[in-house]
Write a protein that holds these residues in place. Structure first.
Motif, PDB file in Angstrom:
ATOM      1  N   LYS A   1       0.814  -1.214   0.000  1.00 33.89           N
ATOM      2  CA  LYS A   1       0.000   0.000   0.000  1.00 33.89           C
ATOM      3  C   LYS A   1       0.852   1.271   0.000  1.00 33.89           C
ATOM      4  CE  LYS A   1      -4.327   1.731   1.929  1.00 33.89           C
ATOM      5  NZ  LYS A   1      -5.395   1.523   2.936  1.00 33.89           N
ATOM      6  N   PRO A   2       2.046   1.293   0.634  1.00 31.51           N
ATOM      7  CA  PRO A   2       2.874   2.511   0.580  1.00 31.51           C
ATOM      8  C   PRO A   2       3.263   2.935  -0.836  1.00 31.51           C
ATOM      9  CG  PRO A   2       3.636   1.078   2.329  1.00 31.51           C
ATOM     10  CD  PRO A   2       2.620   0.293   1.555  1.00 31.51           C
ATOM     11  N   LEU A   3       3.169   2.027  -1.817  1.00 29.33           N
ATOM     12  CA  LEU A   3       3.535   2.366  -3.191  1.00 29.33           C
ATOM     13  C   LEU A   3       2.407   3.075  -3.939  1.00 29.33           C
ATOM     14  CD1 LEU A   3       5.229  -0.999  -4.225  1.00 29.33           C
ATOM     15  CD2 LEU A   3       6.403   1.131  -3.663  1.00 29.33           C
ATOM     16  N   LEU A   4       1.175   2.937  -3.466  1.00 30.93           N
ATOM     17  CA  LEU A   4       0.025   3.462  -4.196  1.00 30.93           C
ATOM     18  C   LEU A   4      -0.106   4.970  -4.000  1.00 30.93           C
ATOM     19  CD1 LEU A   4      -2.514   0.636  -3.274  1.00 30.93           C
ATOM     20  CD2 LEU A   4      -1.210   0.874  -5.403  1.00 30.93           C
ATOM     21  N   ARG A   5      -0.511   5.661  -5.075  1.00 32.48           N
ATOM     22  CA  ARG A   5      -0.622   7.122  -5.033  1.00 32.48           C
ATOM     23  C   ARG A   5      -2.005   7.630  -5.435  1.00 32.48           C
ATOM     24  NH1 ARG A   5       4.113  10.156  -4.806  1.00 32.48           N
ATOM     25  NH2 ARG A   5       6.029   8.920  -4.739  1.00 32.48           N
ATOM     26  N   ASP A   6      -2.723   6.934  -6.313  1.00 32.53           N
ATOM     27  CA  ASP A   6      -3.992   7.477  -6.792  1.00 32.53           C
ATOM     28  C   ASP A   6      -5.089   7.226  -5.762  1.00 32.53           C
ATOM     29  OD1 ASP A   6      -5.846   4.999  -8.124  1.00 32.53           O
ATOM     30  OD2 ASP A   6      -3.712   4.589  -7.827  1.00 32.53           O
ATOM     31  N   LYS A   7      -6.027   8.146  -5.680  1.00 32.42           N
ATOM     32  CA  LYS A   7      -7.062   8.116  -4.651  1.00 32.42           C
ATOM     33  C   LYS A   7      -7.972   6.894  -4.776  1.00 32.42           C
ATOM     34  CE  LYS A   7      -7.241  13.116  -3.876  1.00 32.42           C
ATOM     35  NZ  LYS A   7      -8.083  14.349  -3.942  1.00 32.42           N
ATOM     36  N   GLU A   8      -8.242   6.478  -6.014  1.00 35.18           N
ATOM     37  CA  GLU A   8      -9.137   5.341  -6.199  1.00 35.18           C
ATOM     38  C   GLU A   8      -8.550   4.074  -5.582  1.00 35.18           C
ATOM     39  OE1 GLU A   8     -12.111   3.990  -9.767  1.00 35.18           O
ATOM     40  OE2 GLU A   8     -10.027   4.370 -10.288  1.00 35.18           O
ATOM     41  N   SER A   9      -7.266   3.826  -5.851  1.00 36.29           N
ATOM     42  CA  SER A   9      -6.605   2.645  -5.289  1.00 36.29           C
ATOM     43  C   SER A   9      -6.545   2.710  -3.772  1.00 36.29           C
ATOM     44  CB  SER A   9      -5.184   2.504  -5.848  1.00 36.29           C
ATOM     45  OG  SER A   9      -5.204   2.258  -7.227  1.00 36.29           O
ATOM     46  N   LEU A  10      -6.311   3.907  -3.239  1.00 34.24           N
ATOM     47  CA  LEU A  10      -6.124   4.062  -1.799  1.00 34.24           C
ATOM     48  C   LEU A  10      -7.416   4.024  -1.006  1.00 34.24           C
ATOM     49  CD1 LEU A  10      -3.372   6.824  -1.824  1.00 34.24           C
ATOM     50  CD2 LEU A  10      -3.118   4.517  -0.895  1.00 34.24           C
ATOM     51  N   SER A  11      -8.509   4.498  -1.590  1.00 29.68           N
ATOM     52  CA  SER A  11      -9.708   4.676  -0.772  1.00 29.68           C
ATOM     53  C   SER A  11     -10.942   3.932  -1.254  1.00 29.68           C
ATOM     54  CB  SER A  11     -10.044   6.172  -0.667  1.00 29.68           C
ATOM     55  OG  SER A  11     -10.331   6.709  -1.950  1.00 29.68           O
ATOM     56  N   GLN A  12     -10.968   3.483  -2.516  1.00 26.95           N
ATOM     57  CA  GLN A  12     -12.195   2.901  -3.044  1.00 26.95           C
ATOM     58  C   GLN A  12     -12.079   1.420  -3.403  1.00 26.95           C
ATOM     59  OE1 GLN A  12     -14.070   5.322  -6.108  1.00 26.95           O
ATOM     60  NE2 GLN A  12     -13.064   7.154  -5.321  1.00 26.95           N
ATOM     61  N   PHE A  13     -10.889   0.954  -3.699  1.00 21.92           N
ATOM     62  CA  PHE A  13     -10.730  -0.432  -4.120  1.00 21.92           C
ATOM     63  C   PHE A  13     -10.625  -1.356  -2.912  1.00 21.92           C
ATOM     64  CE2 PHE A  13      -8.493   0.607  -8.422  1.00 21.92           C
ATOM     65  CZ  PHE A  13      -9.708   1.019  -8.934  1.00 21.92           C
ATOM     66  N   SER A  14     -11.267  -2.528  -2.999  1.00 18.03           N
ATOM     67  CA  SER A  14     -11.080  -3.561  -1.981  1.00 18.03           C
ATOM     68  C   SER A  14      -9.837  -4.398  -2.268  1.00 18.03           C
ATOM     69  CB  SER A  14     -12.309  -4.470  -1.925  1.00 18.03           C
ATOM     70  OG  SER A  14     -12.508  -5.126  -3.164  1.00 18.03           O
ATOM     71  N   MET A  15      -9.384  -4.363  -3.503  1.00 11.24           N
ATOM     72  CA  MET A  15      -8.100  -4.948  -3.879  1.00 11.24           C
ATOM     73  C   MET A  15      -7.505  -4.050  -4.949  1.00 11.24           C
ATOM     74  SD  MET A  15      -8.225  -6.520  -7.109  1.00 11.24           S
ATOM     75  CE  MET A  15      -7.431  -8.109  -7.158  1.00 11.24           C
ATOM     76  N   PRO A  16      -6.156  -3.921  -5.006  1.00  8.26           N
ATOM     77  CA  PRO A  16      -5.536  -2.825  -5.758  1.00  8.26           C
ATOM     78  C   PRO A  16      -5.642  -2.904  -7.271  1.00  8.26           C
ATOM     79  CG  PRO A  16      -3.879  -4.267  -4.808  1.00  8.26           C
ATOM     80  CD  PRO A  16      -5.180  -4.686  -4.222  1.00  8.26           C
ATOM     81  N   ALA A  17      -6.076  -4.026  -7.811  1.00  7.67           N
ATOM     82  CA  ALA A  17      -6.306  -4.109  -9.257  1.00  7.67           C
ATOM     83  C   ALA A  17      -7.785  -4.320  -9.547  1.00  7.67           C
ATOM     84  CB  ALA A  17      -5.471  -5.231  -9.865  1.00  7.67           C
ATOM     85  N   GLN A  18      -8.640  -3.771  -8.708  1.00 10.07           N
ATOM     86  CA  GLN A  18     -10.078  -4.024  -8.798  1.00 10.07           C
ATOM     87  C   GLN A  18     -10.671  -3.576 -10.131  1.00 10.07           C
ATOM     88  OE1 GLN A  18     -12.242  -3.074  -5.245  1.00 10.07           O
ATOM     89  NE2 GLN A  18     -14.153  -2.739  -6.337  1.00 10.07           N
ATOM     90  N   TYR A  19     -10.088  -2.553 -10.744  1.00  4.87           N
ATOM     91  CA  TYR A  19     -10.598  -2.078 -12.032  1.00  4.87           C
ATOM     92  C   TYR A  19     -10.514  -3.151 -13.109  1.00  4.87           C
ATOM     93  CZ  TYR A  19      -5.737  -1.638 -13.556  1.00  4.87           C
ATOM     94  OH  TYR A  19      -4.421  -1.910 -13.881  1.00  4.87           O
ATOM     95  N   MET A  20      -9.712  -4.198 -12.892  1.00  8.73           N
ATOM     96  CA  MET A  20      -9.530  -5.247 -13.887  1.00  8.73           C
ATOM     97  C   MET A  20     -10.482  -6.426 -13.708  1.00  8.73           C
ATOM     98  SD  MET A  20      -5.347  -5.430 -14.057  1.00  8.73           S
ATOM     99  CE  MET A  20      -5.388  -6.575 -15.437  1.00  8.73           C
TER     100      MET A  20
END
Length: 289
Positions: free
Chosen positions: A29-48
């Motif tokens: 999680k320390p690598l993530l920068r965009d708000k969607e990944s940090l606050s809305q996704f239940s897993m970091p590649a959820q858009y896929m």
């Protein structure tokens, strides 16, 4: 269409201990920068992924996992071993014949990581080591000097190393996982069993060339629904690469087993490929006998 009588060995599966499985991904999680990944996704590649499996309201999550495996003919599955996790005892006490362990590591830990690998091998008989280069903090390229002790240890213990290759799903830089970096590793460690995870896209044709070049280089289908298996990988399995491609799912991290095995029927593997893809290659590479 795949035969139904092959006992499947899944080389990437998760066993949740609680409904919220975010701890599976918190390490990078320390690598993530965009708000969607940090606050809305239940897993970091959820858009896929669509329809990520939901275990809400299930009391016995390990039992639920095994029941799902039974539904789809999965005889054994590779899961991650974490020191001190209660899952280790649950698996050994209730389901020892259904699971085998890999140990996810971050090579930034130096010699402590090597000590942990050796402990896990001695105590629980881990069958592999796994690394997510783009998810290490800081990131660690596939051919980086920090990886060398991990590869050496894998050779000494005679176990495979599973490494994510290709553009990562999470929104983090991709450079550490360029497939061309695998070439140097296989050159310097010819006895190392190296399994490429998570697709190798968009360099899947390069992955095939490297598998032709190096006898101990393999590919698993982890994190891909079968309808999206790269054409280059299917063609390779059907020609010279039947011994090189291993089935791996992504349940329940991103895909349901129902989605995977429904799609699987349309994969155009030749008849001789199916038993190797679903069972024999994994049994050989992970020395399950």
């Amino acid at each position: 269409m795949r035969p139904r009588d092959i006992p499947v060995i899944d080389t990437m599966l998760g066993v949740p201990l609680k409904e919220d499985r975010s701890d599976w991904f918190n390490f990078f999680k320390p690598l993530l920068r965009d708000k969607e990944s940090l606050s809305q996704f239940s897993m970091p590649a959820q858009y896929m992924f669509r329809n990520i499996p939901n275990a809400d309201g299930i009391d016995d999550l390990p039992g639920w996992t095994v029941s799902e495996m039974d539904r789809f003919g999965i005889a054994k599955a590779l899961i991650g071993y974490v020191e001190g996790s209660p899952l280790n005892d649950i698996v050994r006490d209730r389901f020892a014949d259904r699971f085998f362990f890999d140990m996810p590591v971050d090579p930034n830990g130096g010699v402590d990581v090597i000590r942990a690998i050796r402990r896990a091998h001695a105590e629980v008989g881990i069958k592999a080591i796994s690394v997510f280069p783009c998810g290490c903090v800081p990131q660690v390229p596939i051919n980086d000097k920090r990886m060398w002790p991990v590869y050496t240890t894998a050779c000494e213990l005679d176990i495979p190393v599973l490494v994510n290759v290709g553009v990562p799903g999470p929104r983090v830089p991709m450079a550490p996982q360029h497939v061309e970096l695998v070439d140097e590793v296989c050159y310097f460690f010819p006895e190392l069993k190296f399994v490429m995870r998570h697709g190798a896209e968009p360099w899947e044709e390069l992955a095939v060339k490297l598998m032709l070049k190096y006898p101990n280089l393999y590919y698993s289908t982890s994190a891909f629904a079968p309808k999206h298996y790269p054409k280059a990988i299917i063609d390779f399995a059907n020609t010279r690469g039947a011994d090189k491609i291993l089935y791996a799912g992504y349940f329940p991290m991103g895909l349901s087993l129902e989605r995977i095995f429904t799609d699987m029927d349309a994969v155009p593997f030749k008849d001789h490929v199916w038993p190797k893809f679903l069972h024999e290659n994994a049994r050989r590479v992970f020395q399950l006998d």
